[in-house]
Write a protein that holds these residues in place. Structure first.
Motif, PDB file in Angstrom:
ATOM      1  N   PRO B 160       0.809  -1.222   0.000  1.00  0.00           N
ATOM      2  CA  PRO B 160       0.000   0.000   0.000  1.00  0.00           C
ATOM      3  C   PRO B 160       0.839   1.267   0.000  1.00  0.00           C
ATOM      4  CG  PRO B 160       0.051  -0.957   2.195  1.00  0.00           C
ATOM      5  CD  PRO B 160       0.781  -1.909   1.310  1.00  0.00           C
ATOM      6  N   LEU B 161       2.106   1.153   0.318  1.00  0.00           N
ATOM      7  CA  LEU B 161       2.901   2.365   0.473  1.00  0.00           C
ATOM      8  C   LEU B 161       3.900   2.583  -0.648  1.00  0.00           C
ATOM      9  CD1 LEU B 161       3.668   1.938   4.273  1.00  0.00           C
ATOM     10  CD2 LEU B 161       1.702   2.981   3.182  1.00  0.00           C
ATOM     11  N   SER B 162       3.903   1.671  -1.632  1.00  0.00           N
ATOM     12  CA  SER B 162       5.000   1.719  -2.595  1.00  0.00           C
ATOM     13  C   SER B 162       4.921   2.918  -3.521  1.00  0.00           C
ATOM     14  CB  SER B 162       5.045   0.433  -3.403  1.00  0.00           C
ATOM     15  OG  SER B 162       3.834   0.257  -4.075  1.00  0.00           O
ATOM     16  N   ASN B 163       3.761   3.592  -3.600  1.00  0.00           N
ATOM     17  CA  ASN B 163       3.676   4.764  -4.464  1.00  0.00           C
ATOM     18  C   ASN B 163       3.897   6.080  -3.718  1.00  0.00           C
ATOM     19  OD1 ASN B 163       3.254   3.410  -6.843  1.00  0.00           O
ATOM     20  ND2 ASN B 163       1.050   3.352  -6.598  1.00  0.00           N
ATOM     21  N   LEU B 164       4.298   5.989  -2.466  1.00  0.00           N
ATOM     22  CA  LEU B 164       4.518   7.214  -1.694  1.00  0.00           C
ATOM     23  C   LEU B 164       6.014   7.494  -1.591  1.00  0.00           C
ATOM     24  CD1 LEU B 164       2.019   6.493   1.220  1.00  0.00           C
ATOM     25  CD2 LEU B 164       1.614   7.734  -0.899  1.00  0.00           C
ATOM     26  N   ASP B 165       6.361   8.784  -1.393  1.00  0.00           N
ATOM     27  CA  ASP B 165       7.794   9.069  -1.261  1.00  0.00           C
ATOM     28  C   ASP B 165       8.277   8.627   0.126  1.00  0.00           C
ATOM     29  OD1 ASP B 165       7.744  11.244   0.686  1.00  0.00           O
ATOM     30  OD2 ASP B 165       6.789  12.396  -0.910  1.00  0.00           O
ATOM     31  N   ALA B 166       9.591   8.529   0.246  1.00  0.00           N
ATOM     32  CA  ALA B 166      10.188   7.880   1.416  1.00  0.00           C
ATOM     33  C   ALA B 166       9.705   8.478   2.738  1.00  0.00           C
ATOM     34  CB  ALA B 166      11.707   7.961   1.321  1.00  0.00           C
ATOM     35  N   LYS B 167       9.586   9.790   2.789  1.00  0.00           N
ATOM     36  CA  LYS B 167       9.242  10.442   4.041  1.00  0.00           C
ATOM     37  C   LYS B 167       7.784  10.154   4.419  1.00  0.00           C
ATOM     38  CE  LYS B 167      10.043  14.714   6.489  1.00  0.00           C
ATOM     39  NZ  LYS B 167       9.033  14.259   7.399  1.00  0.00           N
ATOM     40  N   LEU B 168       6.910  10.304   3.420  1.00  0.00           N
ATOM     41  CA  LEU B 168       5.487  10.068   3.645  1.00  0.00           C
ATOM     42  C   LEU B 168       5.253   8.614   4.045  1.00  0.00           C
ATOM     43  CD1 LEU B 168       2.913  11.641   3.501  1.00  0.00           C
ATOM     44  CD2 LEU B 168       2.648  10.983   1.119  1.00  0.00           C
ATOM     45  N   ARG B 169       6.011   7.726   3.429  1.00  0.00           N
ATOM     46  CA  ARG B 169       5.873   6.301   3.699  1.00  0.00           C
ATOM     47  C   ARG B 169       6.069   6.020   5.191  1.00  0.00           C
ATOM     48  NH1 ARG B 169       9.708   2.959  -0.034  1.00  0.00           N
ATOM     49  NH2 ARG B 169       8.970   4.556  -1.483  1.00  0.00           N
ATOM     50  N   GLN B 170       7.081   6.684   5.772  1.00  0.00           N
ATOM     51  CA  GLN B 170       7.360   6.463   7.189  1.00  0.00           C
ATOM     52  C   GLN B 170       6.193   6.915   8.062  1.00  0.00           C
ATOM     53  OE1 GLN B 170      11.186   7.572   8.537  1.00  0.00           O
ATOM     54  NE2 GLN B 170      12.070   6.080   7.118  1.00  0.00           N
ATOM     55  N   GLU B 171       5.585   8.050   7.670  1.00  0.00           N
ATOM     56  CA  GLU B 171       4.450   8.562   8.452  1.00  0.00           C
ATOM     57  C   GLU B 171       3.256   7.634   8.335  1.00  0.00           C
ATOM     58  OE1 GLU B 171       5.533  13.164   7.386  1.00  0.00           O
ATOM     59  OE2 GLU B 171       3.437  12.527   7.266  1.00  0.00           O
ATOM     60  N   VAL B 172       2.935   7.251   7.079  1.00  0.00           N
ATOM     61  CA  VAL B 172       1.736   6.452   6.851  1.00  0.00           C
ATOM     62  C   VAL B 172       1.870   5.078   7.507  1.00  0.00           C
ATOM     63  CG1 VAL B 172       0.228   5.468   5.093  1.00  0.00           C
ATOM     64  CG2 VAL B 172       1.268   7.681   4.721  1.00  0.00           C
ATOM     65  N   ARG B 173       3.080   4.532   7.503  1.00  0.00           N
ATOM     66  CA  ARG B 173       3.361   3.283   8.184  1.00  0.00           C
ATOM     67  C   ARG B 173       2.837   3.318   9.615  1.00  0.00           C
ATOM     68  NH1 ARG B 173       9.691   2.523   7.682  1.00  0.00           N
ATOM     69  NH2 ARG B 173       9.597   2.071   5.464  1.00  0.00           N
ATOM     70  N   VAL B 174       3.244   4.385  10.322  1.00  0.00           N
ATOM     71  CA  VAL B 174       2.857   4.518  11.722  1.00  0.00           C
ATOM     72  C   VAL B 174       1.347   4.689  11.829  1.00  0.00           C
ATOM     73  CG1 VAL B 174       3.149   5.913  13.789  1.00  0.00           C
ATOM     74  CG2 VAL B 174       5.098   5.507  12.264  1.00  0.00           C
ATOM     75  N   GLU B 175       0.781   5.493  10.926  1.00  0.00           N
ATOM     76  CA  GLU B 175      -0.665   5.734  10.961  1.00  0.00           C
ATOM     77  C   GLU B 175      -1.458   4.443  10.784  1.00  0.00           C
ATOM     78  OE1 GLU B 175      -2.232   8.642   8.242  1.00  0.00           O
ATOM     79  OE2 GLU B 175      -0.702  10.069   8.877  1.00  0.00           O
ATOM     80  N   ILE B 176      -1.083   3.673   9.773  1.00  0.00           N
ATOM     81  CA  ILE B 176      -1.812   2.433   9.511  1.00  0.00           C
ATOM     82  C   ILE B 176      -1.700   1.501  10.713  1.00  0.00           C
ATOM     83  CG2 ILE B 176      -1.823   0.328   8.109  1.00  0.00           C
ATOM     84  CD1 ILE B 176      -1.179   1.920   5.702  1.00  0.00           C
ATOM     85  N   ARG B 177      -0.493   1.417  11.242  1.00  0.00           N
ATOM     86  CA  ARG B 177      -0.269   0.518  12.365  1.00  0.00           C
ATOM     87  C   ARG B 177      -1.118   0.929  13.574  1.00  0.00           C
ATOM     88  NH1 ARG B 177       0.045  -3.884  14.617  1.00  0.00           N
ATOM     89  NH2 ARG B 177       1.915  -4.545  15.677  1.00  0.00           N
ATOM     90  N   GLU B 178      -1.189   2.238  13.833  1.00  0.00           N
ATOM     91  CA  GLU B 178      -1.967   2.707  14.989  1.00  0.00           C
ATOM     92  C   GLU B 178      -3.454   2.435  14.795  1.00  0.00           C
ATOM     93  OE1 GLU B 178      -0.787   6.738  15.549  1.00  0.00           O
ATOM     94  OE2 GLU B 178       0.820   6.182  16.932  1.00  0.00           O
TER      95      GLU B 178
END
Ligand SMILES: Nc1ncnc2c1ncn2[C@@H]1O[C@H](COP(=O)(O)OP(=O)(O)OP(=O)(O)O)[C@@H](O)[C@H]1O
Ligand SMILES: [Mg+2]
Lengths: 318, 353
Positions: B160-178
């Motif tokens: 789900p995150l492969s189309n996001l840039d590196a920085k955004l990916r890190q943020e969204v990772r945490v969001e999805i996990r939470e």
């Protein structure tokens, strides 16, 4: 000037240049459309406002809507118009219903032979309309392939009347128009992300709902293009209704051609062509000879047909 | 929410197994990540769970009931696609409402749940926009909201995150996990990004060539890799090829005699994590307490900022990567410099062939 403006300067410059390039690129097509499509239509429209004088069999310079009134009130013309529109609508609807699944399969196939599939859809268009209609005649005739097969199989004992009916015309035009519909739809469906359909499925939409809520709305540009194309082609169909519909079947395009020729009294449409003098000497008639020319008397011809034939056989064949 | 069980799931294309005998149990509320190199069958596995691909063999159980032959629209699985797959002709709110309309909820409930779902992904007020009027990250969140709104039994995420840039990916990772924790969602995510897998998962599944190679926690995979593939794929390892002469004694093809832990006599590879190996200037050969201490030559240095990779030649056939922290006054090797490297026997993992 600010730094930002300086930085933007060359970009704006290039944009302007691009505008000129774009104008230059569309100019030839625009000129062609203007002179070769719009101009003739405009001229014909002007002609249509002229007065029609049957005795002179020619249009007389005038400014009247009489021709239009006649067209829309004379049952002969309105019937032809109604038939044409009815057939065009029917053909378009059938093309859409038959074409959509086919276009979908072609657009979605993963097969290596996809290009062959597309070629096989387009290939029939390489056959001229008249030749194709001749082909249909051999299929649909009372002793044609279709009837012969059904009768041979004992499915029917009287040949089905297809040739020279509306059925034949509709089938014939569908066969010509289907590739246009399929190609219009296929190119649009190809651009629809497959996963969008899957998303609809995973959200609980069964195939019919997915089609109605997702695929159809997204394919609409292709549906419109294909429908318009097919409808226009059906309205203008010439060879097919002429050859498959027979003499009693009237659709607009053949009728217009026929009407034009008849009302003009089969007069030559080109009278001012110049032929080089030496050629003129060999093929042309002199003034005296032209005076001796007579219109054919068809009644006389018909009565003496056998006599003519005998004379022909005796003097030329014998 | 529900538990998800895959039983000996296989997918065959002709003679080729895209997925072979995959059995997994995913507990209610667990976040499982499928990790593996490209083409190893991750997506195929996920799509069999979603119902887009019919398994050649095996079963999928969702909440205890067999859904193997159910079409996707009859499974209650929320899917987030790599391309997001938003309906381009529908507004954000209509996208999120789609699944709820399919469930024939009353209009008022739909509106409430759309609002809830959009609030969950912090997109309140974006309901009227069309997908193309959103940034990539926002589209991704709409896709997530759309999948969550139907309150799925299982949430399926394909890269789900492969189309996001590196920085955004890190943020969204945490969001999805939470979000996943907060809602207690049973989740299966597919990725080939190791870091993503390690930071998000409760448990990881390493796949290769259609088969599961190891299932376990981050620590399990890193410290006790089941085979050479996992040791090389999760984290980094240098492999020294050679043979186990006797339990605890390894001889490399280059002739080095090394102490190792365990191993059956026979051909094997010794795997070493770069950061578990000590390195010192050659003069200081005092590597006391380490079972292995060997001289070598620095062949290549790559400077990674916080870390430095040093490639050390031990013998004509044996080369080792050592990773050290980049500290003030720390060891700063030069190419060609003689060095001493060492590691405890337990740091070397033996994989018999
Ligand atoms: N329809 C198909 N026909 C034949 N082979 C297929 C088909 N779909 C997938 N495969 C093969 O199955 C294997 C697994 O594919 P899959 O898409 O599951 O890989 P993946 O692990 O998701 O890889 P990636 O990380 O690149 O997305 C691949 O080798 C692929 O070539
Ligand atoms: Mg994949």
């Amino acid at each position: 000037m600010t730094d930002a403006a300086l930085a933007r300067g060359p970009v704006v410059e290039r944009r302007r240049g691009e505008g000129w390039t774009a104008a230059a690129l569309i100019t030839p097509a625009s000129i062609f459309v203007a002179f070769c499509l719009l101009a003739p239509i405009a001229i014909l429209f002007r002609f249509s406002l002229n007065e029609f004088v049957p005795s002179k069999k020619l249009m007389v310079e005038a400014l009247t809507v009489a021709n239009y009134v006649k067209f829309f009130t004379d049952p002969y013309y309105t019937t032809i118009l109604a038939t044409t529109v009815r057939i065009a609508v029917l053909v378009t609807a059938v093309c859409l219903v038959l074409g959509f699944p086919l276009a979908y399969v072609v657009a979605r196939t993963q097969s290596r032979f996809k290009h062959l599939l597309i070629i096989s859809i387009v290939l029939p268009l390489f056959v001229g309309n008249a030749v194709r209609a001749a082909g249909w005649m051999t299929v649909f005739g009372n002793k044609g392939f279709f009837n012969a097969t059904l009768m041979g199989l004992g499915v029917i004992d009287q040949p089905l009347e297809i040739m020279f009916t509306e059925k034949a015309v509709v089938i014939g035009i569908i066969a010509v128009n289907l590739p246009f519909m399929v190609l219009s739809l296929q190119s649009v469906i190809e651009g629809i992300d497959r996963s969008v359909e899957e998303a609809a499925f995973s959200l609980g939409a069964p195939p019919a709902t997915m089609f109605r809520r997702v695929l159809w709305p997204l394919a609409l540009p292709g549906v419109l293009a294909g429908t318009i194309l097919t409808f226009v082609l059906a309205m203008n169909a010439y060879a097919t209704p002429f050859l498959l519909g027979g003499p009693l079947f009237a659709m607009m395009a053949p009728s217009a051609q026929e009407g034009f020729a008849v009302d003009m009294g089969y007069n030559p449409t080109v009278t001012n062509a110049k032929v080089p003098p030496d050629v003129q000497k060999r093929i042309g008639f002199t003034e005296e000879e032209q005076k001796r020319l007579r219109d054919l008397d068809y009644g006389y011809m018909a009565k003496n047909d056998t006599a003519f034939q005998e004379w022909w056989n005796k003097s030329f064949k014998g | 929410m529900a538990r998800l069980d895959l039983e000996k799931l296989s997918k065959r294309y002709g003679d080729f197994f895209a997925v072979r005998d995959v059995s997994l149990q995913i507990a209610d509320g667990e976040f499982l990540v499928l990790l593996g190199p490209s083409g190893c069958g991750k997506t195929t596995t996920l799509r069999m769970v979603a119902g887009f691909i019919e398994p050649s063999d095996g079963a999928v159980r969702l909440g205890g009931s067999d859904v193997t032959v159910l079409p996707p629209w009859k499974r209650n699985a929320g899917m987030v696609f790599q391309s997001y797959a938003l309906f381009p002709h529908l507004s954000v709110a209509q996208n999120v409402a789609f699944g709820l309309e399919m469930r024939k909820l009353p209009r008022a409930d739909i509106e409430r749940r759309v609002e809830e779902a959009l609030a969950l992904v912090r997109l309140t007020g974006f309901g009227g926009r069309l997908p193309r009027q959103l940034s990539g990250g926002q589209q991704q969140r709409v896709a997530l909201a759309r999948a969550l709104a139907i309150r799925p039994d299982v949430l399926l995420l394909d890269e789900p995150l492969s189309n996001l840039d590196a920085k955004l990916r890190q943020e969204v990772r945490v969001e999805i996990r939470e979000l996943q924790r907060q809602l207690g969602l049973t989740t299966v995510m597919v990725t080939h990004d190791q870091e993503e897998a390690l930071t998000m998962a409760d448990r990881l599944v390493v796949m290769n060539e259609g088969a599961v190679r190891q299932v376990g926690s981050q620590r399990d995979l890193y410290e006790r890799p089941a085979d050479r593939f996992v040791a090389g794929f999760v984290g980094r390892s240098t492999f020294l090829d050679g043979a186990v002469e006797a339990p605890g004694r390894f001889r490399t093809d280059g002739g080095l005699a090394l102490a190792c832990a365990g191993g059956m006599p026979g051909r094997a590879a010794l795997a070493l994590r770069p950061e578990r190996v000590e390195i010192a200037p050659s003069a200081n050969t005092n590597m006391s307490g380490l079972d292995n201490s060997l001289p070598g030559t620095v062949e290549f240095v790559s400077y990674l900022g916080a870390l430095i990779d040093i490639h050390v030649r031990l013998s004509p056939q044996d080369r080792l990567v050592v990773q050290i922290a980049n500290r003030d006054g720390g060891f700063a090797p030069d190419v060609g410099q003689p060095v001493q490297v060492g590691w405890p026997a337990a740091a070397g993992l033996v994989f018999n062939e």
